[in-house]
Scaffold this active site. Structure first.
Site, mmCIF file in Angstrom:
data_model
loop_
_atom_site.group_PDB
_atom_site.id
_atom_site.type_symbol
_atom_site.label_atom_id
_atom_site.label_comp_id
_atom_site.label_asym_id
_atom_site.label_seq_id
_atom_site.Cartn_x
_atom_site.Cartn_y
_atom_site.Cartn_z
ATOM 1 N N HIS A 125 42.438 53.835 32.204
ATOM 2 C CA HIS A 125 43.381 52.710 32.257
ATOM 3 C C HIS A 125 44.767 53.161 31.821
ATOM 4 C CE1 HIS A 125 44.912 48.606 31.953
ATOM 5 N NE2 HIS A 125 45.329 48.899 30.731
ATOM 6 N N CYS A 183 57.366 43.681 29.924
ATOM 7 C CA CYS A 183 57.486 42.350 30.515
ATOM 8 C C CYS A 183 56.208 41.915 31.217
ATOM 9 C CB CYS A 183 58.658 42.298 31.492
ATOM 10 S SG CYS A 183 58.554 43.475 32.852
#
Length: 359
Positions: free
Chosen positions: A94, A46
């Protein structure tokens, strides 16, 4: 071999933009089918849509972005600044932060680890994940486990669902006696239901396309299931609606809701839509007495929760740094073994990738 990540998230793009790029796993797989990448994986949640890949040559960011666009109309203007790129060890760092929940809107959230594992498994089943992505993602899962077990990163509200309940509590003060309808019965809805129950909510209703799942979730928290064919009628009576489904398009529109709330004099309806793509059409917010919040509305509340866990975040970042250094050495050993078997053409590109990331 060049390892890279290209994507966008809640920091670079709003929910309207993020939902345009959600759910294009096949488009990402085409990068491997066309020989652009030797390995590729799509992570879509999301709050982020990212492609992780490995290729013998450096791949232009524009090529990856075109794949991410999927079904986005070719003539629809998209600001290229919303995309970020990480190469080599910067990509590794990351991913480790993402899997550990350090890069999430709700820092410390636990859903992202499961979503990352599911993305890896899909890529593996499609034949898109090879030895490089296998190693970096398996290491990412170890990092996430250590961050969660060695720090207090999960203390407080650490899921989108729990932050949604924080918002509901800020609006009403006390949730006891408030009538709440959950639309959807997946993992996020379950966490939302658990948060509601912990705050004293006893008037819980659950609806879902799978009636059995709605019944199971409602029973778990002392609520009741509502038929999916009739759930909209509940909008005449409830105080709060929290929606989290996997629908491709909004299913609660102004036309549907308007006649249902027409009689609600001095009885506001608060809707919290935590789905991406969104379940509720934005113009619903124009109805009198209806207050709509989407997932981006939860950002400020999530940041307040983060303030309680600053020390844990610092500890988590230190764990990530340790694993990035260890993975650099592991990848170098793996590459060296490959070269010894005669695959020497890619050595300059791999070495360059590692050097760039160390700088």
């Amino acid at each position: 071999m060049n390892l890279f990540c290209v994507g966008l998230n809640h920091r670079t793009a709003n929910v309207e933009t993020r939902e345009l790029f959600a759910g294009h796993a096949e488009s990402a797989h085409e990068l491997k089918e066309r020989g652009v990448c030797s390995e590729v994986l799509l992570l879509a949640t999301c709050n982020r849509v990212e492609i992780y890949g490995a290729a013998s040559d450096e791949i232009a960011t524009d090529s990856i972005v075109r794949s991410l666009r999927g079904n986005v109309a070719a003539d629809e203007a998209i600001d290229g600044d919303i995309f970020y790129r990480h190469d080599g060890l910067a990509c590794t760092e990351h991913l480790f932060r993402v899997a550990a929940g350090l890069d999430s809107m709700v820092v410390g959230e636990t859903e992202i680890l499961g979503q990352t594992k599911q993305a890896y498994e899909r890529a593996r089943q499609m034949g898109s994940a090879g030895p490089i992505l296998h190693r970096v993602f398996q290491r990412a899962f170890r990092v996430a486990k250590q961050v969660r077990s060695r720090t207090d990163i999960t203390r407080g509200s650490v899921s989108v669902g729990s932050v949604a309940v924080d918002l509901a509590e800020k609006i009403f003060g006390d949730l006891r006696g408030r009538k709440v309808l959950l639309v959807g019965a997946g993992d996020m809805s379950e966490k939302t239901a658990r948060a509601l129950h912990s705050r004293g909510c006893t008037e819980l209703r659950v609806t879902n396309r799978s009636a059995d799942r709605a019944t199971e979730l409602a029973a778990q928290f002392g609520g009741r299931a509502v038929s999916f064919e009739q759930w909209t009628t509940e909008c005449r009576d409830i105080d709060i609606l929290i929606s989290s489904t996997s629908a491709d398009d909004p299913f609660l529109t102004q036309e549907i809701l308007s006649p249902l709330v027409a009689h609600r004099i001095n009885q506001p309806l608060f809707i919290i839509d935590i789905a991406v793509p969104r379940d509720v059409a934005p113009d619903v917010n124009e109805l009198d007495g209806v207050y709509l919040y989407d997932i981006d509305s939860l950002q400020a509340i999530a940041e307040q929760s983060l303030a309680l866990r600053r020390q844990a975040v610092a500890q988590g970042e230190a764990i990530v740094a340790e694993h990035v250094a260890a993975f650099r050495d592991e990848l170098a050993r793996f590459i060296s073994r490959g070269f010894s078997e005669g695959n020497c053409r890619e050595k300059p590109a791999i070495a360059a990738s590692l050097r760039v990331s160390e700088s």
